[in-house]
Design an enzyme around this catalytic site. Structure first.
Site, PDB file in Angstrom:
ATOM      1  N   LYS A 211      12.581  -1.051  12.238  1.00  0.00           N
ATOM      2  CA  LYS A 211      11.606  -2.055  11.476  1.00  0.00           C
ATOM      3  C   LYS A 211      11.574  -3.345  12.537  1.00  0.00           C
ATOM      4  CE  LYS A 211      10.939  -5.528   7.275  1.00  0.00           C
ATOM      5  NZ  LYS A 211      11.351  -5.622   6.014  1.00  0.00           N
ATOM      6  N   LYS A 265       9.259   1.393   9.837  1.00  0.00           N
ATOM      7  CA  LYS A 265       7.704   0.112   9.713  1.00  0.00           C
ATOM      8  C   LYS A 265       7.620  -0.664  10.798  1.00  0.00           C
ATOM      9  CE  LYS A 265       8.744  -2.806   6.049  1.00  0.00           C
ATOM     10  NZ  LYS A 265       8.914  -3.903   5.596  1.00  0.00           N
TER      11      LYS A 265
HETATM   12  N1  LIG Z   1      12.329  -7.790   4.358  1.00  0.00           N
HETATM   13  C1  LIG Z   1      11.775  -7.347   3.138  1.00  0.00           C
HETATM   14  C2  LIG Z   1      10.430  -6.868   3.193  1.00  0.00           C
HETATM   15  N2  LIG Z   1      10.562  -5.857   2.806  1.00  0.00           N
HETATM   16  C3  LIG Z   1       8.883  -4.487   3.176  1.00  0.00           C
HETATM   17  C4  LIG Z   1       8.458  -5.415   3.555  1.00  0.00           C
HETATM   18  C5  LIG Z   1       6.987  -5.477   3.772  1.00  0.00           C
HETATM   19  C6  LIG Z   1       6.012  -4.729   2.960  1.00  0.00           C
HETATM   20  C7  LIG Z   1       4.604  -5.081   3.458  1.00  0.00           C
HETATM   21  O1  LIG Z   1       4.187  -4.753   4.440  1.00  0.00           O
HETATM   22  O2  LIG Z   1       3.716  -3.588   2.642  1.00  0.00           O
HETATM   23  C8  LIG Z   1       8.947  -6.520   3.503  1.00  0.00           C
HETATM   24  C9  LIG Z   1       8.709  -8.227   4.486  1.00  0.00           C
HETATM   25  C10 LIG Z   1       8.927  -8.296   5.582  1.00  0.00           C
HETATM   26  O3  LIG Z   1      10.504  -7.890   6.035  1.00  0.00           O
HETATM   27  O4  LIG Z   1       8.685 -10.033   6.092  1.00  0.00           O
END
Ligand SMILES: NCc1[nH]cc(CCC(=O)O)c1CC(=O)O
Ligand SMILES: [Mg+2]
Length: 343
Positions: A211, A265
Site C-alpha cells: 500500500k 493499492k
Molecule cells: N487506512 C485506511 C484506508 N483504507 C482504505 C483507504 C483508501 C481507499 C480509497 O482511497 O478508496 C484508506 C485511506 C488511507 O490509508 O489513508
C-alpha cells in the site's frame, strides 16, 4: 492537383508480402471474442461502502459523485442489492463522528461501533454476502493517522496490539474477512494469532500488503471524515511510490505471516506492481481501484470528457489483464448491472 511539379508516384495498393496480419483476429466481433484473453465478471467485484450514523440516511460524498454514506439500514439494503447482483463481497468503512474520535482511536475497539453494527445487521439479513472490514485506526483517530502517536512518531507495536483487538471485535460482529490497511510491520501475524486464539480460525485475512503513500486516497478521507484532521502525511508507514522491489518484500512478509489474500493499492498507477506480485507469489491477489481513481473517471465522465461506462469497464479489465483475481471498486454495483445486461 494545381501543383504542376512532378510528385512521387503513390500506388493505390502494394504487396507488403506480410505473413503475419494480426488484424485478421480482430476482423469481427465473433473473432475478437474467440481470441479474448481476459474477462471481467461479477465474481471479480468487491463493493466498498461507507457507514454513517442515523436512520434511513444517505449523504452524498462530494468528491465521489454517485457514492453515498449510508446509515446501517441502508447499508443492509445495499448488501441485499449486492446479493441480488451476484457481487460476492462488500467492504465496510465508517464515517465516525468527530466527537467519538481520540488520539488512540478508542472507538475502533467499541463492539457497537458503526462497522460492527453494520456487520451484524448484514449477517442477519444476507448471510451469504462476504463482509470485509478494514483493520486500521484512521477513521477513529483525532489526528487521522492509522496508528497511535508518541512524540510525532507512529508507534508500530503499540498500534499492532490495538489492531489485534479491533480485528477480534470485528470478527465477533460477523466480519468474514479482516483487511489490515495500516501498513504496520508484523500486524498480519499478530492478527492471525489473535483471531485463532479467539476461535476465529476461518476468518480470512486480506492484507493491504503493498500500500503506497498516495495522493489518490483524498476523496476516501473526505468520505470517512479523516482528511481535514490528518496531521502531516503517511510516508513513515505507507510505501514510497518510487519503489517496486520493496513491494515484493512486503508481500513476502505478509504471506509468511499468514495472509490468505493480498492487495496492491492504489490500482491503476501500480499495475506493474500488481503484475509482479501475482507472478512472484501466485496468491489470490486484489487491486483497490481507490477513491481518487473513481473520482477521476467519474468526474471526467460527468463533464462529458470521457465515456464513463467504457472507461469504467476498460479500467477494470486492465486489472484482470495485469493479474488481479478481483478488484475493490466503487463502480461495483454499476458494473454488475452492466455485466448482467441491465445497463
Ligand atoms: N487506512 C485506511 C484506508 N483504507 C482504505 C483507504 C483508501 C481507499 C480509497 O482511497 O478508496 C484508506 C485511506 C488511507 O490509508 O489513508
Ligand atoms: Mg508490511
Amino acid at each position: 492537383m494545381s501543383n504542376n511539379r512532378p510528385g512521387p508516384e503513390i500506388a493505390d495498393s502494394f504487396d507488403l508480402g506480410l505473413v503475419h496480419r494480426p488484424r485478421r483476429n480482430r476482423k469481427s466481433e465473433w473473432a475478437r471474442r474467440l481470441v479474448r484473453e481476459n474477462v471481467l465478471t461479477t465474481n471479480d467485484l468487491i463493493w466498498p461502502m461507507f457507514v454513517a450514523a442515523g436512520d434511513n440516511l444517505r449523504t452524498p460524498v462530494a468528491s465521489m459523485p454517485g457514492v453515498d454514506r449510508q446509515s446501517v439500514d441502508q447499508i443492509v439494503r445495499s448488501a441485499v442489492e449486492a446479493a441480488e447482483l451476484g457481487i460476492p463481497a462488500i467492504a465496510l468503512f465508517p464515517y465516525t463522528d468527530n466527537a467519538l474520535k481520540d488520539a488512540e482511536g478508542s472507538e475502533a475497539l467499541n463492539p457497537d461501533n458503526l462497522v460492527c453494527q453494520a456487520a451484524r445487521a448484514i449477517k442477519k439479513e444476507v448471510p451469504d454476502v462476504g463482509v470485509i472490514i478494514d483493520a486500521a485506526l484512521d477513521p477513529y483517530t483525532s489526528h487521522g493517522h492509522d496508528g497511535v502517536i508518541a512524540d510525532g512518531r507512529i508507534l508500530n507495536d503499540e498500534t499492532v496490539a490495538r489492531l489485534v483487538r479491533q480485528s477480534v471485535i470485528q470478527a465477533e460482529a460477523g466480519a468474514d474477512v479482516i483487511a489490515p490497511s495500516d501498513m504496520m510491520d508484523g500486524r498480519v501475524g499478530a492478527i492471525r494469532d489473535g483471531l485463532d486464539a479467539a476461535g476465529f480460525q476461518d476468518v480470512q485475512i486480506m492484507s493491504y500488503a503493498a500500500k503506497y503513500a498516495s495522493a489518490f486516497y483524498g476523496p476516501f478521507r473526505d468520505a470517512v471524515g479523516s482528511g481535514a484532521l490528518l496531521v502531516g502525511d503517511k510516508r513513515t508507514y505507507q510505501m514510497d511510490p518510487a519503489n517496486g522491489d520493496e513491494a515484493l518484500r512486503e508481500v513476502a512478509l505478509d504471506v509468511e505471516e499468514g495472509a490468505d489474500m493480498i492487495m496492491v493499492k492504489p490500482g491503476m498507477p501500480y499495475l506493474d506492481v500488481l503484475h509482479r506480485v501475482k507472478k512472484e507469489f501466485g496468491m489470490p491477489t486484489f487491486a483497490y481501484q481507490v477513491s481518487g481513481e473513481y473520482a477521476m473517471i467519474e468526474g471526467a465522465a460527468r463533464n462529458g470528457w470521457l465515456d464513463g461506462d467504457k472507461a469504467m469497464l476498460e479500467s477494470l479489465l486492465a486489472f484482470k489483464r495485469a493479474g488481479a483475481d478481483g478488484v475493490l471498486t466503487y463502480f461495483a454495483p454499476r458494473v454488475a448491472r452492466k455485466l448482467r445486461g441491465a445497463g
